[in-house]
Motif scaffolding. Sequence first.
Motif, PDB file in Angstrom:
ATOM      1  N   LEU A  72      -2.936  -0.933   3.920  1.00 19.65           N
ATOM      2  CA  LEU A  72      -3.046  -1.284   2.501  1.00 19.65           C
ATOM      3  C   LEU A  72      -4.298  -0.685   1.892  1.00 19.65           C
ATOM      4  N   GLY A  77      -3.888   2.404  -0.497  1.00 17.94           N
ATOM      5  CA  GLY A  77      -4.323   2.039  -1.836  1.00 17.94           C
ATOM      6  C   GLY A  77      -5.492   2.887  -2.310  1.00 17.94           C
ATOM      7  N   GLY A  89       0.822  -1.210   0.000  1.00 16.51           N
ATOM      8  CA  GLY A  89       0.000   0.000   0.000  1.00 16.51           C
ATOM      9  C   GLY A  89       0.853   1.256   0.000  1.00 16.51           C
TER      10      GLY A  89
END
Length: 231
Positions: free
Chosen positions: A206, A210, A155
């Motif tokens: 993450l 992301g 991420g």
Amino acid sequence: MNIVGYLLKKASLSTMLTSFLEEIVVLVIVCLANRFWLGVPIRLKSELPFWQQVKTNGVPVFFMVVNGSMLVTAKRFTEHSALLVLLALLIAIFEETLFRGILLGGFLRRFASNVRWGVWLAAIFSSLLFAASHLINLSHQSLTMTVGQVLMAFGFGLLTSAMYLRTGSLLWTIAWHFLEDAQVLVNTGLLQQGVNLPAWAGIGPLVVYGGVAWFMLRRSKLADIRARFLN
């Protein structure tokens, strides 16, 4: 990195000195390989006004402020802490030069013909390699903690890729990477003794990192990125 680290350990050097020499040696090797073989341009100076860069990196800048606060409010600094901060800077310079500067830039050229997905493929592949590099930590910590770090690193790689692609300056990603590693090293130590995070702890970063990367690399911004890096 494994080979250099192994050779240095055979010299019976301290863990701290080994870490410093490993980062310096591998950074030199990577820069020479790029200079004489890969030839990927590494961009440090952005063509955007500074405050526009800050606005573009709004969410990452917030994370940088948090990391900086955790660093300056850490336990009392010692000479050892200062060395850890310097090591964090070397790590940030090396890893950002390799994974964002060289590999991300190289993948961009590799996928240049894919107008719709090329930028994302470059960000994903370079971030996967960055995440995989953290498997080296299995040498001194548990599998579950390493898996958590790999997820978090993936991420982090996506978001730092977005920062570099949107601003055209590697200095932003180096700064955040430095603050992130510095506060972790100062607060937990070089080998993070006493820290044993579960694997699922990496899922939150993450998803957040992301998600922000997805917004920063939305379709309306891809043409500007391609013009900056491929023309």
